[in-house]
Motif scaffolding. Structure first.
Motif, PDB file in Angstrom:
ATOM      1  N   ARG A 140       0.820  -1.064  -0.074  1.00 45.03           N
ATOM      2  CA  ARG A 140      -0.115  -0.013   0.091  1.00 45.03           C
ATOM      3  C   ARG A 140       0.888   1.345  -0.093  1.00 45.03           C
ATOM      4  O   ARG A 140       2.003   1.159   0.712  1.00 45.03           O
ATOM      5  N   SER A 141       0.510   2.395  -0.603  1.00 39.06           N
ATOM      6  CA  SER A 141       1.226   3.631  -0.706  1.00 39.06           C
ATOM      7  C   SER A 141       0.500   4.579  -0.007  1.00 39.06           C
ATOM      8  O   SER A 141      -1.004   4.884   0.006  1.00 39.06           O
ATOM      9  N   PRO A 142       1.343   5.400   0.821  1.00 42.85           N
ATOM     10  CA  PRO A 142       0.560   6.606   1.451  1.00 42.85           C
ATOM     11  C   PRO A 142      -0.121   7.577   0.739  1.00 42.85           C
ATOM     12  O   PRO A 142       0.314   7.911  -0.366  1.00 42.85           O
ATOM     13  N   ARG A 143      -1.369   8.110   1.202  1.00 47.31           N
ATOM     14  CA  ARG A 143      -2.030   8.910   0.242  1.00 47.31           C
ATOM     15  C   ARG A 143      -1.337  10.443   0.657  1.00 47.31           C
ATOM     16  O   ARG A 143      -1.857  11.052   1.615  1.00 47.31           O
ATOM     17  N   VAL A 144      -0.733  10.965  -0.191  1.00 47.13           N
ATOM     18  CA  VAL A 144       0.068  12.241   0.136  1.00 47.13           C
ATOM     19  C   VAL A 144      -0.186  13.396  -0.654  1.00 47.13           C
ATOM     20  O   VAL A 144       0.147  14.346  -0.691  1.00 47.13           O
ATOM     21  N   SER A 145      -1.067  12.806  -1.965  1.00 46.29           N
ATOM     22  CA  SER A 145      -0.971  13.991  -3.116  1.00 46.29           C
ATOM     23  C   SER A 145      -2.437  14.620  -2.830  1.00 46.29           C
ATOM     24  O   SER A 145      -3.703  13.825  -2.767  1.00 46.29           O
ATOM     25  N   GLY A 146      -2.521  15.676  -3.275  1.00 47.85           N
ATOM     26  CA  GLY A 146      -3.866  16.324  -3.408  1.00 47.85           C
ATOM     27  C   GLY A 146      -4.084  17.016  -2.217  1.00 47.85           C
ATOM     28  O   GLY A 146      -5.591  17.807  -2.158  1.00 47.85           O
ATOM     29  N   GLU A 205       2.506  22.109  -1.740  1.00 48.52           N
ATOM     30  CA  GLU A 205       2.836  23.758  -1.758  1.00 48.52           C
ATOM     31  C   GLU A 205       3.493  24.093  -0.569  1.00 48.52           C
ATOM     32  O   GLU A 205       4.134  25.211  -0.463  1.00 48.52           O
ATOM     33  N   LEU A 206       3.085  23.412   0.650  1.00 48.15           N
ATOM     34  CA  LEU A 206       3.628  23.752   2.089  1.00 48.15           C
ATOM     35  C   LEU A 206       5.079  23.326   2.071  1.00 48.15           C
ATOM     36  O   LEU A 206       5.778  23.717   2.931  1.00 48.15           O
ATOM     37  N   GLY A 207       5.497  22.453   1.200  1.00 48.00           N
ATOM     38  CA  GLY A 207       6.972  22.047   1.249  1.00 48.00           C
ATOM     39  C   GLY A 207       7.122  21.050   2.308  1.00 48.00           C
ATOM     40  O   GLY A 207       8.117  20.725   2.984  1.00 48.00           O
ATOM     41  N   ILE A 208       5.856  20.438   2.617  1.00 47.91           N
ATOM     42  CA  ILE A 208       6.122  19.166   3.725  1.00 47.91           C
ATOM     43  C   ILE A 208       6.886  17.970   3.162  1.00 47.91           C
ATOM     44  O   ILE A 208       6.344  17.472   1.861  1.00 47.91           O
ATOM     45  N   GLU A 209       7.975  17.616   3.818  1.00 50.54           N
ATOM     46  CA  GLU A 209       8.698  16.532   3.238  1.00 50.54           C
ATOM     47  C   GLU A 209       8.335  15.237   3.259  1.00 50.54           C
ATOM     48  O   GLU A 209       7.492  14.882   4.239  1.00 50.54           O
ATOM     49  N   LEU A 210       8.819  14.140   2.390  1.00 50.13           N
ATOM     50  CA  LEU A 210       8.506  12.916   2.509  1.00 50.13           C
ATOM     51  C   LEU A 210       9.714  12.072   2.726  1.00 50.13           C
ATOM     52  O   LEU A 210      10.798  12.718   2.405  1.00 50.13           O
ATOM     53  N   THR A 211       9.565  10.910   3.233  1.00 56.25           N
ATOM     54  CA  THR A 211      10.624  10.047   3.514  1.00 56.25           C
ATOM     55  C   THR A 211      10.973   8.967   2.298  1.00 56.25           C
ATOM     56  O   THR A 211      10.044   9.116   1.451  1.00 56.25           O
ATOM     57  N   PRO A 212      11.992   8.182   2.302  1.00 53.22           N
ATOM     58  CA  PRO A 212      12.263   7.481   0.847  1.00 53.22           C
ATOM     59  C   PRO A 212      11.154   6.463   0.706  1.00 53.22           C
ATOM     60  O   PRO A 212      10.839   6.237  -0.440  1.00 53.22           O
ATOM     61  N   ARG A 213      10.300   6.286   1.850  1.00 52.08           N
ATOM     62  CA  ARG A 213       9.249   5.195   1.636  1.00 52.08           C
ATOM     63  C   ARG A 213       7.952   5.991   1.492  1.00 52.08           C
ATOM     64  O   ARG A 213       7.040   5.230   1.409  1.00 52.08           O
ATOM     65  N   LYS A 214       7.986   7.394   1.065  1.00 53.02           N
ATOM     66  CA  LYS A 214       7.013   8.187   0.621  1.00 53.02           C
ATOM     67  C   LYS A 214       5.922   8.639   1.625  1.00 53.02           C
ATOM     68  O   LYS A 214       4.837   8.852   1.207  1.00 53.02           O
ATOM     69  N   THR A 215       6.262   8.225   3.007  1.00 57.14           N
ATOM     70  CA  THR A 215       5.465   8.428   4.027  1.00 57.14           C
ATOM     71  C   THR A 215       5.722  10.069   4.400  1.00 57.14           C
ATOM     72  O   THR A 215       6.879  10.697   3.988  1.00 57.14           O
TER      73      THR A 215
END
Length: 711
Positions: free
Chosen positions: A500-506, A511-521
């Motif tokens: 499963r992939s984290p829901r981070v889009s939309g 726009e806020l520049g909130i960073e993601l980890t290499p695992r896309k969390t």
């Protein structure tokens, strides 16, 4: 050369006596006289000694700094010590780099990778914080930073700036120390003020660093004068529901936003429907084995449509627990629509009717969950596929079912559909199913799946999907055998269960520049804060675990930190995280597995009890599996537990409690367990440990005593 010169000067002037406060005060007058008689020579000698002490990581920098203040006063003492400490730190840094770094990086490359990445990205901030807030010894920071990718010039510059404030405080204290002539002088305002500064400096520096970091992050965002809400929660899965519940319970004004269904994935597509399906599949299996329990002519025809109707009835029965009505009654404002974070303190909601509503809030919790990951296999999209979210729309049992993925979800679905009558093929690229577990665990599960008719293809990569003459088929290849021929697997339906992939889009994160980890969390700190301290993330979208109970666990920390963080913040505690896979047999684990302990080089002792010897399991016809406990060598402290067998997930709770509260196997052994129950397996596993640690020599003497008693 510099170190040898400093050592000679040290012996010539007997400056080693400065490394104790008593010696410093005793030789104060002589030192000041030396400064007056030979100011430049004494300053040069002191400078060289300080550089050598710092370069050689000799403890005593604090006393030397106080001595500098006592000998040279605030201005000259600060100037000398500021440059001497930075130069000495640089020499220690370079020594660690050229003598130790390559060997340490080579040995601990994997463990140091995230540290290297963090230093490369934010090394200046890390070092500046360490210099301003003296939590770690001065010499230790010098050596450790030498092992990282930070450049020497940057290290020197940041050290020079970062240590200046602390150096000034200690040098000033040294000037006041020189004024002590009698015990009563200790209570002079100047000296007391210096010692107050010494005590307050770490706290003030930490607060200052935090203020600078927050100012930098929030620089382009105007802060509202007031807020409509204390907390806005995005996502009504386990993490979001618990966050909102806690906020409402402590009388905060909270809004919960959900763009789809209340209850999130667990209620609607995951835990709840899968367990309902597993129960029906297990019943079908039990009916086939009814003759083993003395029940003749017990047959059951699988009505798959009815099975799926029951699945949805179970969902509807549990829905009220997570409903809009319930949470509204608890004091939560529930909005159904799509949320988008437009600023650190604002959330825009597109409601179901298309209208926009903007909320201002002091804190935000992101709990948007995860979605099934679909690998980019050529032809898959065109042929069509099901996921763990969409499989619940089936109304007819697939005759030929292909399951992609050998993790918990894939294994549970493969076994269930096989028991309900599908011809199931399960394809996994890894060498074995459920690769996170020990090999013997995987073998037991694989054997059970094969017994239920699942055709397992481990070590196979899916290459493409074809549709020829209306027939769908997967083309795979055995990656364990170089040059092996392609394998063709025909199917009617395909379930994609490869993660499963984290829901981070939309949601406005980009726009806020909130960073993601290499695992896309979403990247968070120990308090579950993102780069914006008032925006938190929990659950699947934050990681590191994708479990409903972990999301709820994180939600407590996020909600409490958001609402009461100005008084005290709590770090999320992941030390005791249990999980279970509901195949038959069930697999449940908490803490280390044996494989993990071996990979991490952790010493352990193994105690194992076979459930095939348990009275209740024999009576129930479920005498298979085991309880495996890892403990510290020579002690009963539990490092990890794996249980395989009937109701393993339920049996694990006793060990979770024990590990959480520091209870050892002796406590479990000394607890009365009802007979006959499966829970006795936990006591017997503890008994295995006890027998292995029996005092053999003492028991031999006790045996002699009893023999003597019989005379």
């Amino acid at each position: 050369m510099l170190a040898l010169l400093a050592l000679a000067v040290w012996r010539q002037y007997d400056l080693g006596a400065l490394l104790t406060l008593d010696s410093l005060k005793a030789s104060r007058d002589a030192l000041q006289a030396q400064v007056l008689a030979q100011p430049l020579a004494t300053a040069a000698a002191f400078f060289a000694v300080y550089v050598a002490a710092a370069a050689l990581s000799i403890p005593g920098a604090l006393v030397l700094t106080l001595a500098g203040g006592a000998m040279f006063g605030l201005a000259w003492g600060l100037l000398l010590i500021s440059f001497a400490s930075s130069l000495g730190a640089l020499l220690a840094f370079l020594a660690a780099r050229y003598l130790l770094r390559d060997a340490i990086q080579a040995r601990f490359n994997k463990a140091l990778a995230p540290i290297n990445e963090g230093v490369s990205k934010d090394g200046v901030a890390y070092l500046l914080t360490l210099r301003l807030v003296p939590v770690f010894p001065f010499w230790l920071i010098n050596l450790l930073m030498g092992l990282t990718p930070m450049g020497a010039a940057r290290f020197y510059l940041v050290s020079q700036i970062g240590m200046l404030a602390g150096t000034a405080v200690y040098v000033n204290a040294g000037t006041q120390l020189a004024a002590i002539q009698a015990p009563s002088d200790i209570f002079t305002p100047g000296l007391l003020g210096s010692f107050v500064l010494l005590g307050l400096f770490p706290l003030l520096a930490k607060a200052g660093v935090g203020w600078l970091e927050r100012r930098k992050v929030y620089a382009k965002w105007p802060r509202p004068r007031s807020f409509d809400r204390n907390l806005v929660v995005i996502g009504a899965g386990a993490g979001g529901l618990v966050s909102a519940y806690i906020a409402a319970a402590v009388k905060a004004k909270v809004t919960l936003i959900e763009g789809h269904k209340m209850g999130g994935d667990c209620l609607n597509y995951g835990c709840v429907p899968s367990k309902a399906l597993i129960r029906s599949a297990k019943m079908a299996r039990q009916l086939k084995k009814a003759h083993e329990f003395g029940l003749a002519d017990a047959a059951g025809r699988v009505d798959f449509a009815a099975v799926m109707r029951r699945v949805h009835e179970v969902i509807r029965a549990i829905e009220p627990h997570d409903s809009v009505e319930r949470y509204t009654g608890l004091g939560v404002e529930v909005l159904q629509g799509h949320a988008r974070i437009t600023g650190p303190w604002s959330v825009e909601v597109t409601l179901a009717d298309g209208t926009l509503q903007t909320l201002s809030t002091k804190n935000i919790v992101i709990a948007t969950g995860a979605a099934p990951f679909v690998p980019p296999i050529p032809g898959l999209k065109e042929a069509g596929y099901l996921s763990s979210d969409t499989v619940w729309g089936l109304s007819e049992l697939p005759k030929r079912l292909l399951v992609l993925g050998g993790g918990p979800i894939g294994s549970e679905l493969a076994q269930s559909f096989a028991r309900l009558g599908s011809s199931v093929t399960q394809v996994e690229m890894a060498p074995r199913l459920m690769a996170r577990e020990d090999p013997e665990v995987c073998e037991l599960v694989a054997a059970s799946l094969r017994a239920d008719g699942v055709h397992l293809l481990t070590g196979h990569r899916a290459l493409r999907v074809e549709v020829l003459s209306g027939e769908k088929r997967l083309i795979a290849q055995n990656i364990a055998q170089a040059g092996s021929a392609e394998v063709m697997i025909p199917f009617d339906e395909l379930i994609c269960a490869v993660g499963r992939s984290p829901r981070v889009s939309g949601f406005g994160l980009e726009e806020l520049g909130i960073e993601l980890t290499p695992r896309k969390t979403i990247a968070t700190n120990a308090y579950l804060q993102t780069r914006y301290p008032n925006i938190y993330a929990v659950g699947d979208v934050a990681g590191p675990y994708q479990f409903t109970h972990t999301a709820a666990h994180q939600a407590w920390y996020a909600a409490v930190n958001a609402l009461f963080g100005r008084f005290r913040k709590f770090k999320a505690d992941y030390r005791v995280i249990p999980w279970a896979t509901f195949t038959d047999p069930e697999v449940a684990r908490v803490g280390l597995s044996e494989t993990e302990a071996q990979e991490q080089g952790i010493a352990y002792e193994l105690s194992k009890y076979g459930i095939d010897d348990l009275d209740r399991a024999i009576a129930d016809g479920s005498a298979h599996g085991f309880v495996k406990v890892l403990t510290e060598p020579g002690r009963d402290r539990i490092l990890g537990v794996t249980i395989v067998g009937e109701h393993a997930g339920d049996l694990l709770a006793e060990y979770v409690l024990a590990m959480k509260h520091g209870l050892g196997l002796n406590k479990i052994l000394g607890t009365i367990h009802t007979y006959p129950t499966l829970a006795e397996a936990n006591k017997f596993a503890a008994g295995e440990w006890k027998r292995a640690h029996a005092p053999k020599k003492l028991l031999a003497w006790v045996g002699r005593f009893h023999a003597w008693e019989r005379r």
